[in-house]
Design an enzyme around this catalytic site. Sequence first.
Site, PDB file in Angstrom:
ATOM      1  N   GLU A 181       0.831  -1.234   0.000  1.00  0.00           N
ATOM      2  CA  GLU A 181       0.000   0.000   0.000  1.00  0.00           C
ATOM      3  C   GLU A 181       0.853   1.267   0.000  1.00  0.00           C
ATOM      4  O   GLU A 181       0.712   2.126   0.885  1.00  0.00           O
ATOM      5  CB  GLU A 181      -0.968  -0.026   1.189  1.00  0.00           C
TER       6      GLU A 181
ATOM      7  N   GLU B 147      -5.456  -8.509  -0.493  1.00  0.00           N
ATOM      8  CA  GLU B 147      -6.195  -8.236   0.758  1.00  0.00           C
ATOM      9  C   GLU B 147      -7.648  -8.020   0.392  1.00  0.00           C
ATOM     10  O   GLU B 147      -7.961  -7.089  -0.362  1.00  0.00           O
ATOM     11  CB  GLU B 147      -5.648  -6.992   1.477  1.00  0.00           C
TER      12      GLU B 147
HETATM   13  O1  AHR Z   1      -5.068  -6.133   6.933  1.00  0.00           O
HETATM   14  C1  AHR Z   1      -4.964  -5.018   7.751  1.00  0.00           C
HETATM   15  C2  AHR Z   1      -4.269  -3.838   7.062  1.00  0.00           C
HETATM   16  O2  AHR Z   1      -5.078  -3.360   6.030  1.00  0.00           O
HETATM   17  C3  AHR Z   1      -2.953  -4.139   6.385  1.00  0.00           C
HETATM   18  O3  AHR Z   1      -1.870  -4.057   7.239  1.00  0.00           O
HETATM   19  C4  AHR Z   1      -2.875  -3.057   5.353  1.00  0.00           C
HETATM   20  O4  AHR Z   1      -2.145  -3.460   4.222  1.00  0.00           O
HETATM   21  C5  AHR Z   1      -4.308  -2.715   5.046  1.00  0.00           C
HETATM   22  O5  AHR Z   1      -4.524  -1.353   5.092  1.00  0.00           O
END
Ligand code: AHR
Length: 499
Positions: free
Chosen positions: A173, A292
């Site tokens: 990110e 994610e």
């Molecule tokens: O999964 C939780 C968080 O969400 C992770 O660390 C990050 O990559 C995202 O913002």
Amino acid sequence: MKQAKLAVERGAVISAVDKRLYGSFIEHLGRAVYGGIYDPTHKSADEEGFRTDVMEMVKELKCPIVRYPGGNFVSGFNWEDSVGPREDRPTRLDLAWKAIEDNSFGLNEFASWASKCDSEVMLAINLGTRGIAEARDLVEYCNFPGGTKYSDLRIKHGVKKPHNIKTWCLGNEMDGPWQIGRKTPLEYGRIANEAAKVMKWVDPSIELAACGSSNKDMPLYGLWEEEVLSECYDNVDCISLHQYYRNSSGDSQSFVSKGHEMDMFIKEVAAICDKVQAKKNGKKEIMLSFDEWNVWYHSDESDKNLEPWTKAPRRLEDIYFFEDALLVGSMLVTLINNSDRVKIACLAQLVNVIAPIMAEPNGPSWKQTIFYPYLHASVNGRGTALRVLSSSPKYSCEQFSDLPHIDCAAVHSEELSQLTIFAVNRSLEDDLEVEIDLRDFAKAAMIEHIVYDSAKLDAKNGPVKSENTAPRLIAPSGANERFIEFIPKASWNVFRFSV
Ligand code: AHR
């Protein structure tokens, strides 16, 4: 009762499903590692301190790959802190989550845990505070057989055989203001490209995912992907997508329909990848790593009260509702239907932190509602994804119009002579009678129809098994080529056929 029709034909191939579509994620965050997968004080702990009750559930999920060690955590992480004798490992401030990290669990422990779970590792490098040299050294430590500084260091640390980690993330990110070492698209694209190039010089067999936008609402979304890929197209294989959904307004009908938004997100990012490929006259199609995805919002309020600078606090411990499982089911359907482009996806995360598996300290581990669609898709969704022809009544809600009640995907396994249809009835009002036409598969017979529904959309699970929601079996309707099935409103369904 409203009626719908589904038909599946052998030839309507979307793609071979990459098993990594059913991956997950463990970050050094809250109790995911400490008190989750690793707890030497727990009665189920093995000789390495891994909770075997948790491990059994991960194995049940057949989790093919687990992303590690972050997440936001990775952007401040020095991998060297986490290897070698425990007594020499430093305790550090984890600035991403305002926690204390003592590094008593690190890279080699994670690789061993993953191998005991029959999972592969997807390893993220730090492109926040670090760069090309540390990325190069880490690939050498993990994948080079021996005879060099870092491969010999690994051997000295007791790991003779290389880990052979094949799938890597180039940071995390990097567009987010919350990220340590946030970058502009040009800055990130350049460093991702140079790190990727050198990592592949150390081990040409690895596959690399560059960071896309942190979510679809980021201010640079679209532009970020295009500029980043314009820099690193030649050396990367995938670009990442991240998305978490929330039902903060209480509009459950729109919430359970958000798989549609995910579908549009995937198609948009794929189109941007194709644009860059065309501009470069490139031969390589950039694939997508949705590394994610989940529902995340239940823990927002309780997390505001956490004490900073503690080790393994109860952070991001969402307790999921039944409706969250419906959306997770729909997101899985979306991933399968886009498996020609999405080659990796990670349900974020796996244990205790926005997770399907919860582990009580000195107590049992238990399954959240979202465990079940993930289990069913991971276990039955390997093979070839086929396009389902469907006609279904439609509905409109606050956020979407004209969506089919039924959201479905099909996977054919030649190896098991099995066809599985996953179907969510997204309507919160209407049950459906569904005709499933499998005339293209001679002698199709239903093995089972699994239904997961609940009288209450906000039903939750907990440590007491007898009080929990769980899927149930409906008697199969026998050998036939056309099946008439009942699908309750707001339900997740798995139809398994021998074909
Ligand atoms: O999964 C939780 C968080 O969400 C992770 O660390 C990050 O990559 C995202 O913002």
